[in-house]
Write a protein that holds these residues in place. Structure first.
Motif, mmCIF file in Angstrom:
data_model
loop_
_atom_site.group_PDB
_atom_site.id
_atom_site.type_symbol
_atom_site.label_atom_id
_atom_site.label_comp_id
_atom_site.label_asym_id
_atom_site.label_seq_id
_atom_site.Cartn_x
_atom_site.Cartn_y
_atom_site.Cartn_z
ATOM 1 N N ASP A 223 -4.148 3.321 -12.358
ATOM 2 C CA ASP A 223 -4.565 4.273 -11.344
ATOM 3 C C ASP A 223 -4.286 3.702 -9.954
ATOM 4 N N ARG A 224 -3.834 4.566 -9.033
ATOM 5 C CA ARG A 224 -3.450 4.082 -7.708
ATOM 6 C C ARG A 224 -4.622 3.469 -6.955
ATOM 7 N N SER A 225 -5.792 4.078 -7.046
ATOM 8 C CA SER A 225 -6.954 3.518 -6.354
ATOM 9 C C SER A 225 -7.322 2.155 -6.935
ATOM 10 N N TRP A 226 -7.149 1.990 -8.250
ATOM 11 C CA TRP A 226 -7.419 0.696 -8.878
ATOM 12 C C TRP A 226 -6.416 -0.343 -8.374
ATOM 13 N N CYS A 227 -5.153 0.045 -8.248
ATOM 14 C CA CYS A 227 -4.126 -0.881 -7.748
ATOM 15 C C CYS A 227 -4.429 -1.326 -6.327
ATOM 16 N N ARG A 228 -4.857 -0.384 -5.491
ATOM 17 C CA ARG A 228 -5.208 -0.752 -4.112
ATOM 18 C C ARG A 228 -6.372 -1.733 -4.107
ATOM 19 N N GLY A 229 -7.322 -1.525 -5.016
ATOM 20 C CA GLY A 229 -8.478 -2.407 -5.091
ATOM 21 C C GLY A 229 -8.122 -3.825 -5.489
ATOM 22 N N GLN A 230 -6.975 -3.998 -6.167
ATOM 23 C CA GLN A 230 -6.557 -5.320 -6.612
ATOM 24 C C GLN A 230 -5.888 -6.145 -5.517
ATOM 25 N N ASP B 258 0.925 4.058 -2.994
ATOM 26 C CA ASP B 258 0.643 5.470 -2.729
ATOM 27 C C ASP B 258 1.769 6.374 -3.211
ATOM 28 N N ASP C 182 1.175 9.106 -10.776
ATOM 29 C CA ASP C 182 0.030 8.910 -11.667
ATOM 30 C C ASP C 182 0.395 9.415 -13.056
ATOM 31 N N ARG D 223 0.833 -1.212 0.000
ATOM 32 C CA ARG D 223 0.000 0.000 0.000
ATOM 33 C C ARG D 223 0.868 1.263 0.000
#
Length: 347
Positions: free
Chosen positions: A132-139, A122, A126, A118
């Protein structure tokens, strides 16, 4: 040879890959993300709106193997491929296509603690072309779910406290010792229409046996391509013996003949399903799987099969179960009985 660096976003695959270029003579970077970028530029927006990521595009998965094979005609190799693969069926499709081209794969998992992943995500810029960073966190949830098969399939290198150079040195040392080697059956891709024979085997509860190939996505029936000059029923018996270690005592009865239309890149052909009868519990316990070809088997109900089989195989199975119940074999085209197909066309 392919050195596939797998792992979650933030595990350090790309930076380690660049360091590996200095440590492995003749190596070349092959970045499948560039193929994804090219497809995003070429495909219409309507098609791209149907997927969340380019890995879901069949064209991307095929082009990864095709591009690697093409690059290895230009450079000595190995190719260093930094790419996250969290879906086992994508792994099977790509690695199976490479095996069909006689290209060996070394699978290495770069793993780091989630808190570190994480933090690294972060800190990622970008920039254009990067996820996208939020997409990576979601994975990360998908990564946790995939760890079971990933750690069983790949050699794991813990990167939480390693620099990119140290990670590369660990990977290079493991490769020298043969780590990450995958034994995948080398099934040549067809160059024309084929005839394939599958055999349905049932348990005492009339559940049907499915197997999980290592070299292509989705579950399948025991069986395979009929060799030139070979009788299809005999081919089915041969495949059952080779794949499962079972020798059926009698010739199987034909249930379904299904014409599979060509769908690029596939050529289609005739698909036959035979009834291999019931297996006693002790027979099932004696089944032996060739690890380079099959990773698992299970008896399933028709409803459970619907969760495992691709649509074309599911319709073929349903036709076979119907034929088994009525005692009359069926002729199908694209999984549909010909009379019913004509009715659909008229509608």
């Amino acid at each position: 040879m392919i050195v596939w660096l797998n792992g979650a976003f933030g595990a350090g695959k790309t930076t380690a890959a660049h360091e590996l270029l200095d440590l492995i003579p003749g190596s070349t970077l092959c970045d499948p993300a560039l193929i994804g970028t090219a497809l995003r530029d070429m495909l219409p927006k309507e098609r791209l709106s149907q997927v969340d990521h380019y890995q879901q595009l069949p064209s991307w998965r095929r082009l990864v193997a095709d591009t690697a094979a093409a690059l290895l005609t230009e450079v000595p190799g190995p190719l260093i491929v930094p790419m996250t693969l969290l879906r086992q069926e994508y792994r099977d499709e790509i690695f199976g296509a490479l095996a069909a081209r006689r290209i060996p794969v070394r699978h290495v998992l770069l793993h780091a603690d989630e808190t570190i992943l994480r933090t690294r995500i972060d800190q990622t810029d970008d920039t254009a072309g990067r996820p996208d960073r939020s997409w990576c966190r979601g994975q990360l949830t998908a990564y946790r779910a995939a760890l079971g098969w990933l750690t069983a399939d790949a050699h794991t290198v813990e990167t939480s406290r390693l620099t990119p150079r140290q990670t590369a040195e660990e990977v290079a040392g493991a490769l020298r010792e043969g780590a990450g080697t995958l034994e995948i059956v080398q099934t040549p891709e067809p160059k024309a229409e084929t005839v394939a024979a599958g055999v349905l085997l049932f348990d005492e509860h009339d559940r049907v046996l499915l197997v999980d190939p290592t070299y292509k996505p989705g579950w399948e029936f025991p069986g395979g391509v009929v060799e030139p000059g070979e009788a299809p029923a005999r081919a089915g018996l041969r495949e059952v013996a080779e794949e499962l270690g079972l020798r059926l005592k009698s010739a199987p009865r034909l249930l379904v003949t299904d014409w599979e239309p060509p769908r690029p890149p596939g050529y289609g052909g005739i698909r036959l399903l035979f009834d291999g009868g019931r297996l006693a519990a002790e027979e099932a316990d004696r089944m032996l799987l060739p690890g380079a070809e099959l990773r698992g088997w299970r008896f399933v109900t028709e409803a459970e099969a619907a969760e495992l089989l691709p649509p074309v195989r599911l319709e073929r199975l349903r036709g076979a179960l119907r034929a088994r119940k009525t005692g009359r074999s069926l002729y199908l085209e694209a999984g549909v009985p010909v009379g019913e197909q004509n009715g659909r066309d008229a509608a």
